[in-house]
Scaffold this motif. Structure first.
Motif, PDB file in Angstrom:
ATOM      1  N   LYS A 188       0.757  -1.024  -0.031  1.00 51.26           N
ATOM      2  CA  LYS A 188      -0.125  -0.050  -0.377  1.00 51.26           C
ATOM      3  C   LYS A 188       0.821   1.388   0.003  1.00 51.26           C
ATOM      4  N   GLY A 189       1.987   1.687   0.895  1.00 52.99           N
ATOM      5  CA  GLY A 189       2.701   2.037   0.792  1.00 52.99           C
ATOM      6  C   GLY A 189       3.826   2.403  -0.586  1.00 52.99           C
ATOM      7  N   TYR A 190       4.435   1.133  -1.047  1.00 48.78           N
ATOM      8  CA  TYR A 190       4.330   1.835  -2.566  1.00 48.78           C
ATOM      9  C   TYR A 190       3.695   1.948  -3.011  1.00 48.78           C
ATOM     10  N   ILE A 191       2.137   2.619  -3.642  1.00 49.47           N
ATOM     11  CA  ILE A 191       1.847   2.616  -4.092  1.00 49.47           C
ATOM     12  C   ILE A 191       1.234   3.523  -3.682  1.00 49.47           C
ATOM     13  N   LEU A 192       1.021   3.945  -2.665  1.00 51.70           N
ATOM     14  CA  LEU A 192       0.718   5.777  -2.032  1.00 51.70           C
ATOM     15  C   LEU A 192       2.187   6.760  -2.768  1.00 51.70           C
ATOM     16  N   GLY A 193       2.951   6.262  -2.928  1.00 51.35           N
ATOM     17  CA  GLY A 193       4.137   6.851  -2.849  1.00 51.35           C
ATOM     18  C   GLY A 193       4.765   6.735  -4.448  1.00 51.35           C
ATOM     19  N   SER A 194       3.937   6.706  -5.117  1.00 50.52           N
ATOM     20  CA  SER A 194       3.745   6.510  -6.827  1.00 50.52           C
ATOM     21  C   SER A 194       2.212   7.459  -7.589  1.00 50.52           C
ATOM     22  N   CYS A 198      -0.592   4.886  -8.032  1.00 49.44           N
ATOM     23  CA  CYS A 198      -2.125   5.969  -7.332  1.00 49.44           C
ATOM     24  C   CYS A 198      -3.531   6.151  -8.165  1.00 49.44           C
ATOM     25  N   GLN A 201      -4.439   2.156  -9.220  1.00 47.73           N
ATOM     26  CA  GLN A 201      -4.723   1.771  -8.257  1.00 47.73           C
ATOM     27  C   GLN A 201      -6.007   0.708  -7.951  1.00 47.73           C
TER      28      GLN A 201
END
Lengths: 267, 202
Positions: A188-194, A198, A201
């Protein structure tokens, strides 16, 4: 290639609980899962990725997974300790003997050059459009092809210069990602950081495997080189193949053996 | 020389424990491909549940009389050691769970082979116990570098929810479970608790 008999599978669509739900199935989106990687060698953990991903997609109620494809990487990828692709394909085939929905595909490994993941996806997409899946043929709607990977691969999207931005976008926009979580990762963190991840998603499905099942192929190769047992980490047929062909007898991670390994391969 | 799996007696009354004849049958199927590990049903066939040290004593006397299944009595009598995960080693600390005299007999007369698991500190458990410390030469700590925490609790829950457990258990065991309708319900799921009331104490 597996030989399917249509009488085995036509008209029968399996849900996660292996129960036929005739009416509902027609509204589900058919999906094919593609996993790319070294599979050097294939382990029970690789095989679990498919089972966990399929259950996850079925539980959303939106998808019906028709097929899984394992696509071992081309030899020209030149990863350290990568054994010849004909062995890696053969081992995957043995590992998949007991699976009725996952198959190995050697197209990627047979090309003259290594190719980027998005090209493999495009190839299989066009095959699906022309011929349908090995199970259903062209009778059903063209399935959506999704890339299956572990959370560690999702993290590599952040590595500078590893993936082209346009490829990442194509993967998540045109195809879709099914990502199975692994210990120590934060998908989830990797997605939010890109920004790209994002934006798409909704097309990235995060599946969880509650068992810690971190059977790393790196560890397996080292254990084999040290004469230790890998029984119950890989299918028996794969272990037998490895012994019969004398694979993984040496391991570059062991410095003491490095003089035996100097065969001119760039790592 | 040999490995022995001894499934516990039904009278142990652990939650969700299926009949021992099933558990023995499943172990037998799982061991078809092993040339050195076997399942032994003696413990499960006794009238009562018995403490671990009694199982050790029984198998020790069998080994002295008959030798192993593989070598018979031709070779020297083997040492019988208890194999467990680090989580079991930790239970030695639980008050009133093990008799001190039994712990001592296990590590003094037999010996322990303890395979480490994620989140455990077997060296610490040994250091924290005078008995274990004294016989630590007879406690062998093995490390499994892969994180391979396939808990039977999770497997039962997955089965009850219709999820796949393929590649976590041998195929023959999965087939047996389906053929006999085992683990279709799971007491960890409260919604299904009304189906589980069969008078078993947990």
């Amino acid at each position: 290639m597996k030989k399917w008999t249509h009488s085995m599978h036509r008209g029968r669509v399996a849900t996660a609980g292996d129960v036929d739900v005739p009416g509902k199935m027609k509204t589900r989106i058919p999906v094919v899962l593609l996993a790319c990687g070294s599979f050097n060698p294939i382990t029970n953990m690789h095989l679990r990725l498919f089972e966990v991903a399929r259950d996850h997609l079925h539980q959303t109620g939106l998808y019906q997974v028709m097929e899984g494809i394992i696509s071992p990487v081309n030899d020209n990828y030149r990863k350290k300790d990568l054994v010849s692709s004909h062995h890696r394909v053969a081992m995957a085939r043995l590992a998949l003997q007991s699976s009725d929905w996952i198959r190995v595909d050697s197209w990627e490994s047979e090309q003259a050059q290594w190719m980027e993941t998005v090209n493999v996806l495009r190839h299989h997409q066009s095959q699906l459009l022309r011929y349908g899946t090995q199970m259903e043929g062209l009778d059903s709607a063209a399935p959506e092809l999704k890339l299956l990977c572990g959370a560690d691969v999702l993290k590599t999207f952040q590595t500078p210069n590893l993936w082209k931005d346009s490829h990442i976008q194509e993967i998540v926009e045109k195809f879709g990602l099914v990502c199975v979580n692994r210990a120590g990762h934060d998908p989830k963190g990797y997605i939010l950081g890109s920004p790209i991840l994002c934006k798409y998603q909704h097309n990235i499905h995060l599946a969880r495997e509650p068992v810690l099942n971190e059977i790393s192929a790196t560890y397996v190769r080292r254990a084999l080189a040290q004469g230790q047992s890998v029984k119950y980490l890989l299918p028996d047929a794969v272990i037998a193949y490895i012994k019969d062909h004398g694979l993984y007898m040496t391991d570059s991670s062991q410095k003491a053996r490095s003089t035996q390994k100097n065969k001119g391969k760039t790592s | 020389m040999e490995g022995i799996i001894s499934p516990v007696n039904d009278n142990y009354r652990k939650k969700d424990l299926v009949s021992s004849h099933h558990r023995v049958a499943m172990a037998r199927l799982a061991l078809q491909s092993s040339d050195w590990i076997r399942v032994d049903s003696w413990e499960s066939e006794q009238a009562q549940w018995m403490e671990t040290v009694n199982v050790l004593r029984h198998h020790q006397s069998q080994l002295l009389r008959y030798g192993t299944q593989m070598e018979g009595l031709d070779s020297a009598a083997p040492e019988l050691k208890l194999l467990c995960g680090a989580d079991v080693l930790k239970t030695f600390q639980t008050p009133n769970l093990w008799k001190d005299s039994h712990i001592q007999e296990i590590v003094e007369k037999f010996g322990l082979v303890c395979v480490n698991r994620a989140g455990h500190d077997p060296k610490g458990y040994i250091l924290g116990s005078p008995i274990l410390c004294k016989y630590q030469h007879n406690i062998h700590l093995a490390r499994e570098p892969v994180l391979n925490e396939i808990s039977a609790t999770y497997v039962r829950r997955a089965l009850a929810q219709g999820q796949s457990v393929k590649y976590l258990l041998p195929d023959a065991v999965i087939a047996y479970i389906k053929d006999h309708g085992l683990y279709m319900t799971d007491s960890s799921q409260k919604a299904r608790s009304t189906q589980k009331n069969k008078g078993k104490t947990s």
